[in-house]
Design a protein around this motif. Sequence first.
Motif, PDB file in Angstrom:
ATOM      1  N   ALA A  91       0.842  -1.205   0.000  1.00  0.00           N
ATOM      2  CA  ALA A  91       0.000   0.000   0.000  1.00  0.00           C
ATOM      3  C   ALA A  91       0.878   1.257   0.000  1.00  0.00           C
ATOM      4  O   ALA A  91       0.563   2.253  -0.660  1.00  0.00           O
ATOM      5  CB  ALA A  91      -0.939  -0.015   1.209  1.00  0.00           C
ATOM      6  N   VAL A  92       2.000   1.198   0.735  1.00  0.00           N
ATOM      7  CA  VAL A  92       2.916   2.347   0.773  1.00  0.00           C
ATOM      8  C   VAL A  92       3.551   2.558  -0.599  1.00  0.00           C
ATOM      9  O   VAL A  92       3.743   3.702  -1.039  1.00  0.00           O
ATOM     10  CB  VAL A  92       3.981   2.143   1.875  1.00  0.00           C
ATOM     11  CG1 VAL A  92       5.124   3.140   1.721  1.00  0.00           C
ATOM     12  CG2 VAL A  92       3.336   2.285   3.251  1.00  0.00           C
ATOM     13  N   ALA A  93       3.876   1.464  -1.297  1.00  0.00           N
ATOM     14  CA  ALA A  93       4.460   1.594  -2.638  1.00  0.00           C
ATOM     15  C   ALA A  93       3.504   2.357  -3.557  1.00  0.00           C
ATOM     16  O   ALA A  93       3.882   3.337  -4.206  1.00  0.00           O
ATOM     17  CB  ALA A  93       4.768   0.208  -3.208  1.00  0.00           C
ATOM     18  N   ALA A  94       2.244   1.918  -3.602  1.00  0.00           N
ATOM     19  CA  ALA A  94       1.264   2.620  -4.437  1.00  0.00           C
ATOM     20  C   ALA A  94       1.086   4.061  -3.954  1.00  0.00           C
ATOM     21  O   ALA A  94       0.939   4.986  -4.759  1.00  0.00           O
ATOM     22  CB  ALA A  94      -0.070   1.873  -4.410  1.00  0.00           C
ATOM     23  N   LEU A 135       9.756   0.071  -8.756  1.00  0.00           N
ATOM     24  CA  LEU A 135       8.759  -0.661  -7.949  1.00  0.00           C
ATOM     25  C   LEU A 135       8.180  -1.816  -8.769  1.00  0.00           C
ATOM     26  O   LEU A 135       7.928  -2.904  -8.241  1.00  0.00           O
ATOM     27  CB  LEU A 135       7.635   0.291  -7.493  1.00  0.00           C
ATOM     28  CG  LEU A 135       8.051   1.382  -6.500  1.00  0.00           C
ATOM     29  CD1 LEU A 135       6.933   2.411  -6.323  1.00  0.00           C
ATOM     30  CD2 LEU A 135       8.413   0.766  -5.145  1.00  0.00           C
ATOM     31  N   GLY A 136       7.994  -1.585 -10.071  1.00  0.00           N
ATOM     32  CA  GLY A 136       7.490  -2.646 -10.948  1.00  0.00           C
ATOM     33  C   GLY A 136       8.458  -3.831 -10.990  1.00  0.00           C
ATOM     34  O   GLY A 136       8.035  -4.997 -10.928  1.00  0.00           O
ATOM     35  N   VAL A 143       1.849  -0.272  -8.328  1.00  0.00           N
ATOM     36  CA  VAL A 143       2.188   1.133  -8.590  1.00  0.00           C
ATOM     37  C   VAL A 143       0.937   1.966  -8.849  1.00  0.00           C
ATOM     38  O   VAL A 143       1.009   3.137  -9.195  1.00  0.00           O
ATOM     39  CB  VAL A 143       3.165   1.264  -9.784  1.00  0.00           C
ATOM     40  CG1 VAL A 143       4.500   0.619  -9.437  1.00  0.00           C
ATOM     41  CG2 VAL A 143       2.571   0.618 -11.031  1.00  0.00           C
ATOM     42  N   GLU A 144      -0.225   1.346  -8.659  1.00  0.00           N
ATOM     43  CA  GLU A 144      -1.508   2.042  -8.826  1.00  0.00           C
ATOM     44  C   GLU A 144      -2.412   1.701  -7.647  1.00  0.00           C
ATOM     45  O   GLU A 144      -2.313   0.609  -7.083  1.00  0.00           O
ATOM     46  CB  GLU A 144      -2.225   1.569 -10.096  1.00  0.00           C
ATOM     47  CG  GLU A 144      -1.604   2.075 -11.364  1.00  0.00           C
ATOM     48  CD  GLU A 144      -2.287   1.465 -12.580  1.00  0.00           C
ATOM     49  OE1 GLU A 144      -3.342   0.813 -12.404  1.00  0.00           O
ATOM     50  OE2 GLU A 144      -1.757   1.647 -13.683  1.00  0.00           O
ATOM     51  N   PRO A 145      -3.331   2.603  -7.312  1.00  0.00           N
ATOM     52  CA  PRO A 145      -4.306   2.266  -6.265  1.00  0.00           C
ATOM     53  C   PRO A 145      -5.246   1.158  -6.747  1.00  0.00           C
ATOM     54  O   PRO A 145      -5.324   0.893  -7.941  1.00  0.00           O
ATOM     55  CB  PRO A 145      -5.048   3.576  -6.031  1.00  0.00           C
ATOM     56  CG  PRO A 145      -4.767   4.430  -7.211  1.00  0.00           C
ATOM     57  CD  PRO A 145      -3.492   3.983  -7.813  1.00  0.00           C
TER      58      PRO A 145
END
Lengths: 360, 360
Positions: A267-270, A297-298, A304-306
């Motif tokens: 969740a922090v990454a997104a 991140l990918g 990388v998206e919500p």
Amino acid sequence: MAHTLHVDLGERSYPIYIGRDLFSSPELLARHIAGRQVVLVSNDTVAPLYSSRLLAALGGFSRVTEVILPDGEQHKTLATLNHIFDRLLQEGHNRSTTLIALGGGVVGDMTGFAAACYQRGVDFIQVPTTLLSQVDSSVGGKTGVNHPLGKNMIGAFYQPQAVLIDTDTLHTLPPRELAAGLAEVLKYGLICESNFYAWLKDNMARLLAREEAALAEAIERSCAAKAAVVAADEREGGLRAILNLGHTFGHAIETHQGYGRWLHGEAVAAGMVLAARLSAARGWISAGEVEELVALLGSMKLPVEPPADMSLEDFRSLMARDKKVLDGRLRLVLLREIGAAAVVDDVTDSELESLLMTAR
Amino acid sequence: MAHTLHVDLGERSYPIYIGRDLFSSPELLARHIAGRQVVLVSNDTVAPLYSSRLLAALGGFSRVTEVILPDGEQHKTLATLNHIFDRLLQEGHNRSTTLIALGGGVVGDMTGFAAACYQRGVDFIQVPTTLLSQVDSSVGGKTGVNHPLGKNMIGAFYQPQAVLIDTDTLHTLPPRELAAGLAEVLKYGLICESNFYAWLKDNMARLLAREEAALAEAIERSCAAKAAVVAADEREGGLRAILNLGHTFGHAIETHQGYGRWLHGEAVAAGMVLAARLSAARGWISAGEVEELVALLGSMKLPVEPPADMSLEDFRSLMARDKKVLDGRLRLVLLREIGAAAVVDDVTDSELESLLMTAR
């Protein structure tokens, strides 16, 4: 041999030991246990792997109690906390007991909060076994539990006597949790150390392959970065808020999805991508830097998206409950540049709207 | 006009205001509320008497929430605490909110603990409405809830922003609660001020008749005595333990009888007699002084003996769980003389046995 970092908080200062095979060094634990009673708190995933070695190291104490919690963020509740209190009282633990948290962030947060509240405060030691907890939740004294209406809404600032990070524990960590931990490691580079961020880009393959030297360096630099921020601002009066890069969005995602579906680091990454896009929209960092972060991140297989099912309204209402909201103003951590964060309270509704339209 | 006492705890210092008709002075409250949000926590006995006046004084704040708890020690639980958290989150209170505890010790302890834990700590103000809470629980920062296995086992040291004692509230207090509060007042004389004890003996009839001037003096001298002890030892490292005269026995009585049957001050009264008898058995105070105390408590219609259905074994096992037990040694507060307490950890089983045989 363990490296030792010191977290400087006056009379609440404590050491962080980092190294291999530390569980075979009982004196590292014993020197931080003041009384004759010890409670080992762990969960049903981690305990079978490590608790017997730790219990062996604690053989000399007069009362040793093991409390095994169910694994998972969904159990980070007042009810589970009360189960810890039940056991402590049933087994006659008094104010001189020491609690040891063996596990990830959930075990650490709950054990720390139990220690903060039991008989109005007993000692505790953090033995984090996930990368995320080693670089984040075991440093800084934030403890607590979730409430159905918000994450970490009930808790205390409470410092451990010591933190013991045995890097051998990372070999049993599932790949998804390793990547989630590395998201928090990246955060330190982004908010306060561009050199570290550059090093992480160069060494991500080694970290994902769990190369010992690379992991130890990443942990040590992360803990040092967090320790420096926490020492300057123990109770989150100002500076410490920068540690929340990506977290306001991230907490909203975790709450919306139900605790435990998305790992905290995921969740922090997104959330960091959203914060980076907002920073780029203000012209603070470049679109290229955002895409570099998204690609990195990918490569770590992080989101990388919500979540697709989360609307602008979901974000708005969930973020309005954030602890960092002050008198109705949402506060967000953005990037002034790579390696420098800033807390802002002037993000407009239309900025949020265009952010969430472009984010997917 | 309010008298003001200062509790000196460095950056956690706070004032205690004592006087008549203070609820009509909204500025006394408002000057200690930093944000725009306020929560008034009370119970279903006290709220109908006073909450409308306090709410009127809080008219200028942007969000005012009233939380009414069920009255009684049996509701001083984690479950009731969680009810407070539910309301705070439902109503959108953030980290800048201020909780106001309007009621007796149960409301004060729970509200203070809720403030200590909500979002890891928000401000709170004590407005105690019973004599007991005015002279004891509103001074010193002890907050918490009970556990089925022990009283006040879960809590925190957490200081209020201010304490507001309106002596007019004592006119609606039931006689049994007035007497229970006076038991704690007597305690201050016994442990640290023989002059005050002598004054209390001389003025007990005026106090029981609720003479304004006598009550105000008793409250002010009690708060000053407690504030001095707490300032010297905020977290009960040593000296503060003397405030527990009668409490180790008293807590055992309360736990055995079930919370709420005996008032706290009633259990403390019987506990102080036990502590006085033990002190006399060691030759520290005279048998005459014990009988004088018993007669004084008797004139206040307070219990001077433990419950008839409590055995030596009941006391032993319940007191072994006391927070003051250190590595298996029971610590008790005794009287070196009238006006001077001492903490001992060498009370033998046979001393306890003969004490409980002679106590009835």
